[in-house]
Motif scaffolding. Structure first.
Motif, PDB file in Angstrom:
ATOM      1  N   ALA A  70       0.827  -1.206   0.000  1.00 51.68           N
ATOM      2  CA  ALA A  70       0.000   0.000   0.000  1.00 51.68           C
ATOM      3  C   ALA A  70       0.864   1.259   0.000  1.00 51.68           C
ATOM      4  N   GLN A  71       1.979   1.224   0.703  1.00 52.46           N
ATOM      5  CA  GLN A  71       2.863   2.389   0.753  1.00 52.46           C
ATOM      6  C   GLN A  71       3.468   2.717  -0.608  1.00 52.46           C
ATOM      7  N   GLY A  72       3.579   1.712  -1.468  1.00 54.92           N
ATOM      8  CA  GLY A  72       4.157   1.944  -2.782  1.00 54.92           C
ATOM      9  C   GLY A  72       3.139   2.260  -3.853  1.00 54.92           C
ATOM     10  N   LYS A  73       1.867   2.337  -3.470  1.00 54.71           N
ATOM     11  CA  LYS A  73       0.812   2.583  -4.455  1.00 54.71           C
ATOM     12  C   LYS A  73      -0.088   3.712  -3.978  1.00 54.71           C
ATOM     13  N   GLY A  74      -0.445   4.574  -4.866  1.00 52.34           N
ATOM     14  CA  GLY A  74      -1.322   5.666  -4.487  1.00 52.34           C
ATOM     15  C   GLY A  74      -2.715   5.205  -4.097  1.00 52.34           C
ATOM     16  N   GLU A  75      -3.156   4.107  -4.690  1.00 52.83           N
ATOM     17  CA  GLU A  75      -4.510   3.607  -4.421  1.00 52.83           C
ATOM     18  C   GLU A  75      -4.570   2.120  -4.759  1.00 52.83           C
ATOM     19  N   ILE A  76      -5.223   1.355  -3.880  1.00 55.31           N
ATOM     20  CA  ILE A  76      -5.429  -0.070  -4.118  1.00 55.31           C
ATOM     21  C   ILE A  76      -6.810  -0.263  -4.726  1.00 55.31           C
ATOM     22  N   GLN A  77      -6.853  -0.915  -5.864  1.00 58.24           N
ATOM     23  CA  GLN A  77      -8.127  -1.192  -6.528  1.00 58.24           C
ATOM     24  C   GLN A  77      -8.754  -2.417  -5.870  1.00 58.24           C
ATOM     25  N   TYR A  78      -9.853  -2.166  -5.179  1.00 59.58           N
ATOM     26  CA  TYR A  78     -10.424  -3.170  -4.278  1.00 59.58           C
ATOM     27  C   TYR A  78     -10.773  -4.470  -5.006  1.00 59.58           C
ATOM     28  N   ARG A  79     -11.411  -4.372  -6.141  1.00 62.90           N
ATOM     29  CA  ARG A  79     -11.850  -5.576  -6.849  1.00 62.90           C
ATOM     30  C   ARG A  79     -10.659  -6.429  -7.270  1.00 62.90           C
ATOM     31  N   ASP A  80      -9.644  -5.814  -7.834  1.00 64.25           N
ATOM     32  CA  ASP A  80      -8.480  -6.577  -8.270  1.00 64.25           C
ATOM     33  C   ASP A  80      -7.682  -7.122  -7.089  1.00 64.25           C
ATOM     34  N   PHE A  81      -7.662  -6.377  -5.985  1.00 66.08           N
ATOM     35  CA  PHE A  81      -6.986  -6.857  -4.783  1.00 66.08           C
ATOM     36  C   PHE A  81      -7.642  -8.142  -4.285  1.00 66.08           C
ATOM     37  N   LEU A  82      -8.980  -8.123  -4.169  1.00 67.10           N
ATOM     38  CA  LEU A  82      -9.678  -9.322  -3.691  1.00 67.10           C
ATOM     39  C   LEU A  82      -9.560 -10.464  -4.700  1.00 67.10           C
ATOM     40  N   CYS A 137      -7.369 -20.901  10.370  1.00 67.79           N
ATOM     41  CA  CYS A 137      -6.892 -19.522  10.309  1.00 67.79           C
ATOM     42  C   CYS A 137      -7.159 -18.844   8.971  1.00 67.79           C
ATOM     43  N   ILE A 138      -7.581 -19.597   7.957  1.00 67.55           N
ATOM     44  CA  ILE A 138      -7.765 -19.005   6.632  1.00 67.55           C
ATOM     45  C   ILE A 138      -8.911 -18.005   6.633  1.00 67.55           C
ATOM     46  N   SER A 139      -9.947 -18.289   7.401  1.00 63.72           N
ATOM     47  CA  SER A 139     -11.066 -17.339   7.475  1.00 63.72           C
ATOM     48  C   SER A 139     -10.629 -16.014   8.087  1.00 63.72           C
ATOM     49  N   LEU A 140      -9.764 -16.066   9.090  1.00 65.62           N
ATOM     50  CA  LEU A 140      -9.255 -14.830   9.680  1.00 65.62           C
ATOM     51  C   LEU A 140      -8.391 -14.066   8.694  1.00 65.62           C
ATOM     52  N   GLU A 141      -7.579 -14.783   7.951  1.00 64.77           N
ATOM     53  CA  GLU A 141      -6.742 -14.149   6.937  1.00 64.77           C
ATOM     54  C   GLU A 141      -7.606 -13.438   5.896  1.00 64.77           C
ATOM     55  N   PHE A 142      -8.658 -14.109   5.440  1.00 69.48           N
ATOM     56  CA  PHE A 142      -9.498 -13.498   4.417  1.00 69.48           C
ATOM     57  C   PHE A 142     -10.300 -12.326   4.983  1.00 69.48           C
ATOM     58  N   MET A 143     -10.691 -12.407   6.253  1.00 71.28           N
ATOM     59  CA  MET A 143     -11.359 -11.269   6.889  1.00 71.28           C
ATOM     60  C   MET A 143     -10.452 -10.039   6.832  1.00 71.28           C
ATOM     61  N   PHE A 144      -9.170 -10.248   7.080  1.00 71.19           N
ATOM     62  CA  PHE A 144      -8.217  -9.143   6.992  1.00 71.19           C
ATOM     63  C   PHE A 144      -8.154  -8.598   5.571  1.00 71.19           C
ATOM     64  N   TYR A 145      -8.159  -9.481   4.578  1.00 74.42           N
ATOM     65  CA  TYR A 145      -8.136  -9.028   3.186  1.00 74.42           C
ATOM     66  C   TYR A 145      -9.341  -8.144   2.870  1.00 74.42           C
ATOM     67  N   LEU A 146     -10.495  -8.487   3.412  1.00 83.20           N
ATOM     68  CA  LEU A 146     -11.715  -7.744   3.107  1.00 83.20           C
ATOM     69  C   LEU A 146     -11.642  -6.289   3.564  1.00 83.20           C
ATOM     70  N   VAL A 147     -10.989  -6.067   4.691  1.00 81.98           N
ATOM     71  CA  VAL A 147     -10.974  -4.704   5.244  1.00 81.98           C
ATOM     72  C   VAL A 147      -9.644  -3.986   5.031  1.00 81.98           C
ATOM     73  N   PHE A 148      -8.622  -4.707   4.620  1.00 88.00           N
ATOM     74  CA  PHE A 148      -7.300  -4.098   4.523  1.00 88.00           C
ATOM     75  C   PHE A 148      -7.246  -2.854   3.645  1.00 88.00           C
ATOM     76  N   PRO A 149      -7.795  -2.841   2.425  1.00 83.08           N
ATOM     77  CA  PRO A 149      -7.659  -1.626   1.594  1.00 83.08           C
ATOM     78  C   PRO A 149      -8.183  -0.374   2.282  1.00 83.08           C
ATOM     79  N   PHE A 150      -9.243  -0.526   3.085  1.00 81.03           N
ATOM     80  CA  PHE A 150      -9.793   0.629   3.791  1.00 81.03           C
ATOM     81  C   PHE A 150      -8.868   1.058   4.936  1.00 81.03           C
ATOM     82  N   ILE A 151      -8.420   0.084   5.734  1.00 76.21           N
ATOM     83  CA  ILE A 151      -7.532   0.405   6.854  1.00 76.21           C
ATOM     84  C   ILE A 151      -6.239   1.020   6.334  1.00 76.21           C
ATOM     85  N   ALA A 152      -5.702   0.464   5.238  1.00 73.06           N
ATOM     86  CA  ALA A 152      -4.465   1.001   4.674  1.00 73.06           C
ATOM     87  C   ALA A 152      -4.662   2.447   4.216  1.00 73.06           C
ATOM     88  N   ARG A 153      -5.784   2.711   3.590  1.00 71.97           N
ATOM     89  CA  ARG A 153      -6.045   4.075   3.127  1.00 71.97           C
ATOM     90  C   ARG A 153      -6.091   5.055   4.299  1.00 71.97           C
TER      91      ARG A 153
END
Length: 364
Positions: A70-82, A137-153
Motif C-alpha cells: 500500500a505504501q508503494g501505491k497511491g490507491e489499491i483497486q479493491y476488486r483486483d486486490f480481492l 486460520c484461513i477465514s481470519l486471513e481473508f477477513m483481513f483481506y476484506l478490510v485491509f484496503p480501507f484500513i491502509a487508506r
C-alpha cells in the motif's frame, strides 16, 4: 511465485518458511507425545511446545507485507486486490474444505457449507479432524483481506496513530470479552477478538520500516538475532505462565497476541533490513520453503497425523533425542515434498492469473 505488486524480497519468503517450520514442530511434538514419546520439561523449549506462535508470525507478516504494498501505491483497486487474494488462497483452501467434508461425510449437514466462510468458529468440518484442522486460520486471513484496503487508506492518510487507535480498541474488546467467555483462551486463539491486532501490528511495523529504514539497515546485524532470542524468550514465558492447554483460563491471554506480534514485528523489521547474502544454497532452500509455505501449512498436519497413526513411533536410533530428531527430519522432508507437489499442481496455475491491483508500481 513473485508478486506483481511489490519488488521481491527473499527475506519475506524466508520468514514464511520460519513460521511454517515453527507450526510444524508444534504439531509434530503433539503427535510424538501421543505416540508415547517423551515430554519436553523445560519452558525454554516453548518455541516448540507453544509453536502455535508461528501463526502469529504469519498474521503479523501479512499485515507488514500488504502495508508495504500500500505504501508503494497511491490507491489499491479493491476488486483486483480481492481477486488476487482469492486466486492466492481459495483453490487449495477449497480442496482442504472438500477433504474435510469427505472425511466427515456421515456427520455432514447442509448448513456446514456456510463454514467455508468461518472455519475458525463453531463446529467447522475442517476442525473435526487433525488432518484438516490447520484451515481454521484461513477465514481470519481473508477477513483481513476484506478490510485491509480501507484500513491502509486511513493509515496512509492519518499515519501510525490510526493503527494505534485500532489496537487500543482491540485491547478493550479483549478485556471486555474475557469474563464473558468460559473458553477465553480458545476465543483469543482463533477469533477476530484475539487475532486482528496482529495484522495491525504488522501494518504498524511497515510504517516504522519506512520511517526508520536507515537505522534498521545499520543495526540489522544484531537486531535480527536479538529479536529471534526475544521470540524464544517470549515463548518460554508463555510456556511458564499460561500455556495453550492450561486450565483454568489466564488473563495473560488478554495481552498475549499483542505481545507475541510485537516480538515478531521486531524480527520482521530486523530480518527484512538485513542485506547480507546467505550462502546461495541456503538462500535457495529457505526461499523455496517460503514459496510453498501455504501448501506446507495446510498439509503438514495431515502428513504428521497419518504417519503417526499408521507408522507409530519407530526406533531408528538408540538415543531418544536423536531418534526424535531423525523422525522429525523424515516427516519434515515428506511434508516438504508434498507441499512442493501441491504448490506446482494447485497453487501455481492460479497464481499466474493474478494482476496488478494498484495504480503505481511495476512487476518483478
Amino acid at each position: 511465485m513473485k508478486s506483481l505488486n511489490i519488488a521481491y524480497n527473499p527475506r519475506i519468503d524466508q520468514l514464511r518458511w520460519l513460521a511454517a517450520l515453527i507450526v510444524f514442530l508444534f504439531h509434530f511434538y503433539i503427535e510424538y507425545r501421543a505416540a508415547g514419546g517423551a515430554a519436553i520439561g523445560s519452558p525454554w523449549w516453548g518455541i516448540v511446545t507453544e509453536g502455535h506462535t508461528g501463526v502469529g508470525l504469519f498474521f503479523t507478516l501479512s499485515g507488514f507485507l500488504f502495508m508495504r504494498i500500500a505504501q508503494g501505491k497511491g490507491e489499491i483497486q479493491y476488486r483486483d486486490f480481492l481477486r488476487n487474494r482469492m486466486l492466492r488462497i481459495f483453490p487449495l483452501f477449497f480442496v482442504i474444505f472438500l477433504l474435510a467434508t469427505s472425511i466427515q461425510r456421515d456427520r455432514f449437514q447442509p448448513q456446514d457449507l456456510f463454514y467455508i466462510f468461518a472455519t475458525n468458529l463453531g463446529d467447522s468440518p475442517t476442525s473435526r479432524s487433525v488432518v484438516t484442522g490447520a484451515a481454521w486460520c484461513i477465514s481470519l486471513e481473508f477477513m483481513f483481506y476484506l478490510v485491509f484496503p480501507f484500513i491502509a487508506r486511513f493509515a496512509l492518510e492519518q499515519g501510525p496513530r490510526y493503527l494505534l487507535k485500532l489496537i487500543a480498541l482491540m485491547l478493550f474488546f479483549k478485556a471486555a470479552a474475557y469474563a464473558e467467555s468460559e473458553r477465553s483462551t480458545l476465543m483469543y486463539f482463533s477469533t477476530f477478538v484475539g487475532r486482528f491486532d496482529q495484522f495491525l501490528v504488522g501494518m504498524l511495523a511497515a510504517e516504522l520500516f519506512v520511517r526508520c529504514h536507515g537505522w534498521l539497515r545499520r543495526h540489522a546485524l544484531w537486531l535480527a538475532p536479538a529479536a529471534l532470542a526475544l521470540a524464544l524468550g517470549n515463548s518460554a514465558l508463555q510456556a511458564s505462565i499460561a500455556p495453550f492447554n492450561a486450565s483454568p483460563k489466564s488473563a495473560f491471554w488478554i495481552f498475549w497476541s499483542l505481545q507475541e506480534s510485537a516480538v515478531w514485528a521486531v524480527l520482521i523489521l530486523g530480518w527484512v533490513s538485513f542485506e547480507r547474502r546467505l550462502p546461495h544454497w541456503l538462500e535457495k532452500a529457505l526461499c523455496h520453503g517460503g514459496k510453498v509455505s501455504f501448501s506446507f501449512y495446510l498439509l503438514h498436519a495431515a502428513v504428521i497425523h497419518s504417519l503417526g497413526r499408521n507408522v507409530g513411533l519407530p526406533q531408528l536410533l538408540e538415543q531418544p533425542l536423536a531418534n526424535a530428531l531423525a523422525l522429525g527430519a523424515i516427516v519434515y522432508g515428506a511434508t516438504w515434498a508434498l507441499a512442493t507437489l501441491s504448490y506446482n499442481t494447485i497453487e501455481e496455475p492460479f497464481l499466474r492469473m493474478r494482476r496488478r491491483y494498484g495504480r503505481e508500481g511495476t512487476p518483478n
